[in-house]
Design a protein around this motif. Structure first.
Motif, PDB file in Angstrom:
ATOM      1  N   LEU A   5       0.853  -1.185   0.000  1.00 32.84           N
ATOM      2  CA  LEU A   5       0.000   0.000   0.000  1.00 32.84           C
ATOM      3  C   LEU A   5       0.887   1.233   0.000  1.00 32.84           C
ATOM      4  N   LEU A   6       0.364   2.341  -0.457  1.00 33.11           N
ATOM      5  CA  LEU A   6       1.106   3.600  -0.404  1.00 33.11           C
ATOM      6  C   LEU A   6       1.014   4.240   0.982  1.00 33.11           C
ATOM      7  N   ASP A   7      -0.065   3.938   1.692  1.00 30.67           N
ATOM      8  CA  ASP A   7      -0.269   4.538   3.004  1.00 30.67           C
ATOM      9  C   ASP A   7      -0.816   3.485   3.956  1.00 30.67           C
ATOM     10  N   TYR A   8       0.030   2.996   4.824  1.00 27.91           N
ATOM     11  CA  TYR A   8      -0.382   1.978   5.788  1.00 27.91           C
ATOM     12  C   TYR A   8      -0.976   2.622   7.033  1.00 27.91           C
ATOM     13  N   THR A   9      -1.974   1.982   7.591  1.00 27.11           N
ATOM     14  CA  THR A   9      -2.568   2.455   8.839  1.00 27.11           C
ATOM     15  C   THR A   9      -1.641   2.141  10.005  1.00 27.11           C
ATOM     16  N   TYR A  10      -1.053   0.947   9.978  1.00 21.91           N
ATOM     17  CA  TYR A  10      -0.163   0.510  11.068  1.00 21.91           C
ATOM     18  C   TYR A  10       1.265   0.934  10.772  1.00 21.91           C
ATOM     19  N   ASN A  11       1.895   1.638  11.701  1.00 19.30           N
ATOM     20  CA  ASN A  11       3.249   2.160  11.503  1.00 19.30           C
ATOM     21  C   ASN A  11       4.271   1.067  11.193  1.00 19.30           C
ATOM     22  N   GLY A  12       4.072  -0.102  11.751  1.00 18.91           N
ATOM     23  CA  GLY A  12       5.045  -1.175  11.593  1.00 18.91           C
ATOM     24  C   GLY A  12       5.227  -1.668  10.175  1.00 18.91           C
TER      25      GLY A  12
END
Length: 249
Positions: A42-49
């Protein structure tokens, strides 16, 4: 309207295609590079990890005195993510300074003024895993002239572990060893090529101080001790590989 090229976060390639959407409506992509290990991203993950820059920070913080819980708290990720990322680096680690060895081999037949590894300082450093009764010793050797770490290994405080270190050092062709008076050295080194005394082991003793300062789990008085031998060895091995061997991880 501005168009932003989509690149694979692992290989950096632009040969990607859409691969549906996640449950929360975010676009998923697939890297089509055959040599890339990335399946989808994904280009923008919800989870920082899951973010590539966070993964890099995990390694940087672990080599700058931060414990696993420190890293998880600061980066707002789970401790499992930190441990998992560190474990992935295990296969990249080398117990011998291969880059230095290559340099010596390539210049062997060239008449230039270079520093060769002829004398080495060897020593062992105490630590523990889980409890102080479960001792874990780091055995390593440095070039007496430059202070560069040549090789290292982990184990008990016994002759067999030093013999493993000695085997790793064979390619360097060392003709003189400087050590302290621990019996393993005296029993397994030729007296003609071995000198005992603190006067000639100052560089390796300074390495010990650096390690204990930079790696929290090696501090003599700390609650941030290692709970697993594997993690203990990986973190110390990472530090040596990055800052001593020059490995890019």
């Amino acid at each position: 309207m501005a168009l932003i090229p989509v690149r694979c976060p692992l290989c950096g390639g632009e040969k990607v295609k859409k691969r549906g959407k996640t449950d929360d409506g975010k676009q998923r992509y697939l890297c089509q590079n055959e040599n890339c290990e990335a399946k989808s991203f994904l280009l923008d993950y919800t989870y920082n990890g899951r973010k590539s820059d966070i993964k890099h920070k995990i390694i940087e913080m672990s080599l700058s005195g931060s414990g696993i819980r420190d890293i998880a708290r600061v980066l707002e990720i789970s401790t499992d993510t930190v441990i998992s990322e560190l474990k992935k680096k295990e296969t990249l680690l080398d117990s011998v300074n291969s880059e230095l060895l290559k340099t010596l081999e390539h210049t062997e037949n060239i008449e230039v003024d270079i520093l060769k590894v002829e004398e080495a300082e060897a020593d062992e450093m105490w630590s523990f895993v889980g409890k102080k009764e479960n001792q874990r010793w780091l055995w390593h050797a440095v070039d007496h002239k430059t202070g560069k770490v040549l090789a290292y290994t982990f184990g008990t405080h016994e002759d067999k572990v030093f013999l493993e270190l000695k085997r790793l050092l064979e390619p360097f062709g060392i003709v003189k060893f400087y050590t302290d008076n621990w019996g393993a050295y005296e029993r397994n080194l030729n007296p003609a090529n071995h000198e005992i005394g603190k006067r000639n082991t100052q560089k390796i003793e300074r390495k010990h101080l650096t390690l204990r300062t930079r790696i929290k789990r090696l501090a003599r008085k700390t609650i941030c001790f290692s709970k697993l031998e594997k993690m203990h060895d990986i973190v110390i091995g990472l530090f040596i590989n990055v800052y001593e061997f020059g490995l890019v991880i």
